[in-house]
Design an enzyme around this catalytic site. Structure first.
Site, PDB file in Angstrom:
ATOM      1  CG  ASN A   1      -9.710 -59.353 -30.776  1.00  0.00           C
ATOM      2  OD1 ASN A   1      -8.925 -60.222 -31.102  1.00  0.00           O
ATOM      3  ND2 ASN A   1     -10.993 -58.821 -30.787  1.00  0.00           N
ATOM      4  CD1 TRP A   2      -2.261 -58.518 -31.539  1.00  0.00           C
ATOM      5  CD2 TRP A   2      -1.289 -59.906 -31.384  1.00  0.00           C
ATOM      6  NE1 TRP A   2      -1.776 -57.979 -30.294  1.00  0.00           N
ATOM      7  CE2 TRP A   2      -0.692 -59.119 -30.881  1.00  0.00           C
ATOM      8  CE3 TRP A   2      -1.236 -61.386 -32.369  1.00  0.00           C
ATOM      9  CZ2 TRP A   2       0.558 -58.985 -30.875  1.00  0.00           C
ATOM     10  CZ3 TRP A   2       0.913 -61.315 -31.378  1.00  0.00           C
ATOM     11  CH2 TRP A   2       1.405 -60.640 -30.760  1.00  0.00           C
ATOM     12  CE  LYS A   3     -11.186 -56.437 -34.479  1.00  0.00           C
ATOM     13  NZ  LYS A   3     -11.622 -56.291 -34.055  1.00  0.00           N
TER      14      LYS A   3
ATOM     15  CG  HIS B   1     -15.330 -60.430 -31.265  1.00  0.00           C
ATOM     16  ND1 HIS B   1     -15.591 -59.466 -32.662  1.00  0.00           N
ATOM     17  CD2 HIS B   1     -14.207 -59.358 -30.586  1.00  0.00           C
ATOM     18  CE1 HIS B   1     -14.720 -58.552 -32.717  1.00  0.00           C
ATOM     19  NE2 HIS B   1     -14.508 -57.651 -31.724  1.00  0.00           N
TER      20      HIS B   1
ATOM     21  CD  GLU C   1     -15.857 -54.442 -30.678  1.00  0.00           C
ATOM     22  OE1 GLU C   1     -14.837 -54.385 -30.273  1.00  0.00           O
ATOM     23  OE2 GLU C   1     -16.283 -55.161 -30.748  1.00  0.00           O
TER      24      GLU C   1
ATOM     25  N   GLY D   1     -18.737 -50.731 -38.591  1.00  0.00           N
ATOM     26  CA  GLY D   1     -17.195 -50.597 -38.379  1.00  0.00           C
ATOM     27  C   GLY D   1     -17.272 -49.037 -38.818  1.00  0.00           C
TER      28      GLY D   1
ATOM     29  CB  SER E   1     -12.269 -47.142 -32.215  1.00  0.00           C
ATOM     30  OG  SER E   1     -13.025 -47.689 -33.357  1.00  0.00           O
TER      31      SER E   1
ATOM     32  N   GLY F   1      -8.070 -54.078 -30.275  1.00  0.00           N
ATOM     33  CA  GLY F   1      -8.261 -54.368 -31.815  1.00  0.00           C
ATOM     34  C   GLY F   1      -6.840 -54.088 -32.350  1.00  0.00           C
TER      35      GLY F   1
HETATM   36  P1  PGA Z   1     -10.909 -51.943 -33.093  1.00  0.00           P
HETATM   37  O1  PGA Z   1     -11.122 -53.943 -32.754  1.00  0.00           O
HETATM   38  O2  PGA Z   1      -9.909 -51.581 -31.597  1.00  0.00           O
HETATM   39  O3  PGA Z   1      -9.939 -52.394 -33.710  1.00  0.00           O
HETATM   40  O4  PGA Z   1     -11.828 -51.459 -33.224  1.00  0.00           O
HETATM   41  C1  PGA Z   1     -11.548 -54.098 -31.093  1.00  0.00           C
HETATM   42  C2  PGA Z   1     -12.257 -55.715 -30.847  1.00  0.00           C
HETATM   43  O5  PGA Z   1     -13.171 -55.263 -31.947  1.00  0.00           O
HETATM   44  O6  PGA Z   1     -11.103 -56.274 -30.496  1.00  0.00           O
END
Ligand code: PGA
Length: 236
Positions: free
Chosen positions: A9-11, A98, A155, A168, A199, A220
């Site tokens: 998930n590159w956001k 999400h 999550e 977070g 994470s 992410g």
């Molecule tokens: P993260 O994000 O691996 O940077 O914690 C995961 C996500 O929110 O999809």
């Protein structure tokens, strides 16, 4: 062990200009044949270029491209929206609901349910994100047909590695918590594979990927670094 799902998930990261270098490192890594399905979810603008790269590559595991969101509407006068119908054939999966979308864009359970329906109608597999406190309500908005066809992503927002606002911590959820939650989720959606996000890094991915109660992980920030992402895939 059944095939593991690893979702990047590159956001809202990674400009198109950065993709060739990322891809070269990812596709150039020497990995053995793995029983894995890797879904890369870039920002929308990069879905087509990434599909082209995937089509040209020969990788030792399955790779497809997904999206991080899609419209709750089938189409029409909804300025700025990208619909499931437009994404049919180019997105295999859609991350829906999400916690960042719920938090910053006010997405409701009803909107997420509408997006899930749109995705399913177009053959796109929804990866529906739920959290510890609201998971039941988040899932029971979906009908039985949808519950049988989605992937559920557990999550806890506090486990996200790069904090946006007050959430977070960068600490992945304890395995016992993830096991307990996947059991609860299976009680409501017995057919749904459950994946964990929050994470996931190369140092802890193996722990999550070896659990029979998890179908995979969502990665992410660690997926933005191709080398680190490859090292996560290696943990299968
Ligand atoms: P993260 O994000 O691996 O940077 O914690 C995961 C996500 O929110 O999809």
């Amino acid at each position: 062990m059944p095939q593991k799902l690893i979702v990047a998930n590159w956001k809202a990261n990674m400009a198109q200009a950065g993709i060739p270098a990322w891809w070269d490192e990812f596709a150039g890594a020497s990995l053995p044949q793995l029983d894995a399905h890797v879904v890369i979810c870039p920002p929308l603008v990069s879905v087509l270029p990434l599909n082209q790269l995937v089509a040209q590559a020969h990788l030792p595991f399955r790779v497809t491209v997904g999206v991080q969101n899609l419209s709750q509407f089938p189409g029409g006068a909804y300025t700025g929206e990208v619909t499931a119908r437009m994404l049919a054939g180019v997105a295999s999966h859609a991350i829906l609901g999400h916690s960042e979308r719920r938090r910053w864009f006010g997405e409701t359970d009803q909107q997420v349910a509408a997006k899930v329906r749109e995705a399913l109608e177009q053959g796109i597999t929804p990866i529906v994100a739920v959290d510890r406190h609201n998971w039941r309500q988040q899932l029971t908005q979906l009908d039985d047909d949808a519950l049988g066809r989605i992937v559920v992503m557990y999550e806890p927002p506090e486990a996200i590695s790069v904090p946006t606002g007050p959430v977070g911590t960068g600490e992945a959820a304890p395995l016992e918590d993830v096991e307990e939650m996947s059991g609860k989720i299976r009680g409501v959606a017995p057919a749904a594979p459950v994946v964990y996000g929050g994470s996931v890094k190369s140092h802890n991915a193996g722990e999550f990927l070896s659990q029979p109660f998890l179908a995979g992980v969502v990665v992410g920030s660690a997926s933005l670094n191709a080398d680190e992402f490859v090292n996560i895939i290696r943990q299968i």
